[in-house]
Design an enzyme around this catalytic site. Structure first.
Site, PDB file in Angstrom:
ATOM      1  N   SER A  58      10.035  -4.313   0.496  1.00  0.00           N
ATOM      2  CA  SER A  58      11.285  -3.874   1.131  1.00  0.00           C
ATOM      3  C   SER A  58      12.244  -3.567  -0.012  1.00  0.00           C
ATOM      4  O   SER A  58      12.008  -4.013  -1.149  1.00  0.00           O
ATOM      5  CB  SER A  58      11.848  -5.025   1.975  1.00  0.00           C
ATOM      6  OG  SER A  58      13.195  -4.793   2.310  1.00  0.00           O
TER       7      SER A  58
ATOM      8  N   TYR B 250      13.631 -13.830   3.508  1.00  0.00           N
ATOM      9  CA  TYR B 250      13.106 -12.458   3.434  1.00  0.00           C
ATOM     10  C   TYR B 250      13.207 -11.925   2.005  1.00  0.00           C
ATOM     11  O   TYR B 250      12.214 -11.464   1.430  1.00  0.00           O
ATOM     12  CB  TYR B 250      13.897 -11.578   4.401  1.00  0.00           C
ATOM     13  CG  TYR B 250      13.318 -10.200   4.622  1.00  0.00           C
ATOM     14  CD1 TYR B 250      12.075 -10.044   5.235  1.00  0.00           C
ATOM     15  CD2 TYR B 250      14.016  -9.057   4.244  1.00  0.00           C
ATOM     16  CE1 TYR B 250      11.550  -8.776   5.459  1.00  0.00           C
ATOM     17  CE2 TYR B 250      13.497  -7.786   4.468  1.00  0.00           C
ATOM     18  CZ  TYR B 250      12.264  -7.654   5.071  1.00  0.00           C
ATOM     19  OH  TYR B 250      11.739  -6.396   5.305  1.00  0.00           O
TER      20      TYR B 250
HETATM   21  P1  NAP Z   1       7.317  -2.739  13.410  1.00  0.00           P
HETATM   22  O1  NAP Z   1       7.608  -1.393  13.978  1.00  0.00           O
HETATM   23  O2  NAP Z   1       7.817  -3.939  14.121  1.00  0.00           O
HETATM   24  O3  NAP Z   1       5.733  -2.843  13.198  1.00  0.00           O
HETATM   25  C1  NAP Z   1       5.130  -3.967  12.646  1.00  0.00           C
HETATM   26  C2  NAP Z   1       3.832  -4.227  13.372  1.00  0.00           C
HETATM   27  O4  NAP Z   1       3.177  -5.345  12.747  1.00  0.00           O
HETATM   28  C3  NAP Z   1       4.065  -4.606  14.839  1.00  0.00           C
HETATM   29  O5  NAP Z   1       3.154  -3.928  15.664  1.00  0.00           O
HETATM   30  C4  NAP Z   1       3.830  -6.103  14.816  1.00  0.00           C
HETATM   31  O6  NAP Z   1       3.406  -6.634  16.049  1.00  0.00           O
HETATM   32  C5  NAP Z   1       2.720  -6.198  13.771  1.00  0.00           C
HETATM   33  N1  NAP Z   1       2.517  -7.561  13.306  1.00  0.00           N
HETATM   34  C6  NAP Z   1       3.396  -8.610  13.346  1.00  0.00           C
HETATM   35  N2  NAP Z   1       2.795  -9.730  12.901  1.00  0.00           N
HETATM   36  C7  NAP Z   1       1.520  -9.400  12.589  1.00  0.00           C
HETATM   37  C8  NAP Z   1       0.403 -10.121  12.130  1.00  0.00           C
HETATM   38  N3  NAP Z   1       0.469 -11.452  11.906  1.00  0.00           N
HETATM   39  N4  NAP Z   1      -0.759  -9.465  11.920  1.00  0.00           N
HETATM   40  C9  NAP Z   1      -0.843  -8.129  12.161  1.00  0.00           C
HETATM   41  N5  NAP Z   1       0.168  -7.401  12.629  1.00  0.00           N
HETATM   42  C10 NAP Z   1       1.338  -8.016  12.844  1.00  0.00           C
HETATM   43  O7  NAP Z   1       7.897  -2.860  11.950  1.00  0.00           O
HETATM   44  P2  NAP Z   1       7.968  -1.857  10.672  1.00  0.00           P
HETATM   45  O8  NAP Z   1       9.280  -1.213  10.631  1.00  0.00           O
HETATM   46  O9  NAP Z   1       6.749  -1.053  10.572  1.00  0.00           O
HETATM   47  O10 NAP Z   1       8.065  -2.982   9.533  1.00  0.00           O
HETATM   48  C11 NAP Z   1       7.061  -3.820   9.204  1.00  0.00           C
HETATM   49  C12 NAP Z   1       6.964  -4.001   7.694  1.00  0.00           C
HETATM   50  O11 NAP Z   1       7.846  -3.110   6.986  1.00  0.00           O
HETATM   51  C13 NAP Z   1       7.352  -5.400   7.252  1.00  0.00           C
HETATM   52  O12 NAP Z   1       6.548  -5.786   6.152  1.00  0.00           O
HETATM   53  C14 NAP Z   1       8.792  -5.228   6.838  1.00  0.00           C
HETATM   54  O13 NAP Z   1       9.222  -6.224   5.949  1.00  0.00           O
HETATM   55  C15 NAP Z   1       8.753  -3.852   6.209  1.00  0.00           C
HETATM   56  N6  NAP Z   1      10.087  -3.237   6.177  1.00  0.00           N
HETATM   57  C16 NAP Z   1      10.618  -2.651   7.292  1.00  0.00           C
HETATM   58  C17 NAP Z   1      11.898  -2.095   7.227  1.00  0.00           C
HETATM   59  C18 NAP Z   1      12.548  -1.426   8.412  1.00  0.00           C
HETATM   60  O14 NAP Z   1      13.768  -1.166   8.373  1.00  0.00           O
HETATM   61  N7  NAP Z   1      11.811  -1.130   9.470  1.00  0.00           N
HETATM   62  C19 NAP Z   1      12.620  -2.156   6.028  1.00  0.00           C
HETATM   63  C20 NAP Z   1      12.050  -2.779   4.937  1.00  0.00           C
HETATM   64  C21 NAP Z   1      10.775  -3.297   5.011  1.00  0.00           C
HETATM   65  P3  NAP Z   1       4.520  -7.312  17.010  1.00  0.00           P
HETATM   66  O15 NAP Z   1       5.448  -6.216  17.403  1.00  0.00           O
HETATM   67  O16 NAP Z   1       3.684  -7.831  18.125  1.00  0.00           O
HETATM   68  O17 NAP Z   1       5.200  -8.381  16.197  1.00  0.00           O
END
Ligand code: NAP
Length: 265
Positions: A154, A167
């Protein structure tokens, strides 16, 4: 529409044809967009998510575009399941070229607010699960002459984040770990880079939205705090994933690629 969202057409763009990729947490958001982009650009993609149905829906969405992929339910905190899924991928396709280890966890709060279980879960998902997945994949990549491992951190992995101690700490740790892996495996032509998104509008920000006091306040925060004045899109993230996965970044390893509209300048 970003390059990643466009069906492959540009002859000069390095194709991922013949490459095999596995993505975790790919049922939604950034992981989904990256998995779909890699599949559109020719890779055989294994779309995995905690929720098998969400992963299967991504494959269905690709199918409606005439692109094929496979899916599996995978909890990245289950060490054995992670190794087994990677081994299964290699058994099916003969090799694995790209691992995008993406799933992560965010718990809000400062030192006095974060429950210890929240810190433990942050470590488990944001650091340990990437260690386990990377360890499961390196032997296969070495045997095939190399590969690209993309680990989602991130921009909170390169800057400090107000009242997000668990985080920010774990996201910094995973940048350090990725750099270490990059140094150790450069001779094997296995590249390790971390992806450092800023504000990308996905369900992941639901907790922060609550912390901020609702969507309207969050929108105001984003437009004021981000120098570019807006959210990033999952398509913009997918372009960076294509870059890290493909031969566009063959001399790049140990890098923390920040895509955040200038937030951490
Ligand atoms: P997202 O749209 O919520 O997608 C994440 C997916 O991972 C969801 O389907 C979630 O399922 C799944 N997940 C949760 N726990 C898991 C597990 N134990 N094993 C396998 N899958 C799992 O989120 P995203 O925006 O793609 O973000 C996710 C990643 O990007 C994280 O590492 C986060 O730190 C990083 N990130 C995101 C942002 C942002 O602004 N979006 C910014 C910086 C970094 P559930 O919905 O059922 O939990």
């Amino acid at each position: 529409m970003t390059l990643a969202e466009t069906p492959f057409s540009a002859p000069h763009f390095p194709t991922l044809k013949g490459r095999v990729a596995l993505v975790t947490g790919a049922g939604s958001g950034i992981g989904r967009a990256g998995a779909m982009a890699m599949a559109r650009h020719g890779a055989k993609v294994v779309v995995t998510d905690l929720d098998a149905d969400k992963a299967a829906q991504v494959v269905e969405a690709l199918k409606s575009e005439g692109v094929s992929a496979t899916s599996a339910g995978l909890d990245v905190t289950d060490d054995k399941a992670v190794s087994a899924e990677i081994d299964r991928t290699v058994k099916t396709y003969g090799h694995i070229d790209v691992l995008h280890s993406h799933a992560g966890y965010q718990v809000e709060g400062n030192l006095e607010q974060v429950p210890l279980e929240g810190l433990d879960l942050s470590w488990k998902l944001n650091v340990r699960s990437h260690f386990v997945a990377a360890r499961a994949v390196v032997g296969h990549m070495r045997a095939h002459g190399g590969g690209s491992v993309i680990i989602t951190s991130s921009n909170s992995g390169v800057q400090y984040d107000r009242e997000m101690i668990a985080y920010a700490t774990t996201k910094h740790a995973v940048v350090a770990m990725t750099r270490q892996m990059a140094a150790d495996y450069a001779k094997d032509n296995i590249r390790f880079n971390s992806l450092c998104p800023g504000f990308i509008d996905t369900p992941f920000n639901a907790g922060f939205e609550t912390q901020m006091g609702g969507r309207e306040k969050l929108e105001r925060y984003v437009s004021k705090t981000i120098p570019m004045g807006r959210w990033g899109t999952t398509g913009e993230m997918a372009d960076s994933i294509l870059f890290l996965a493909s031969d566009m970044s063959t001399f790049m390893t140990g890098h923390a690629l920040v895509i955040d509209g200038g937030e951490c300048i």
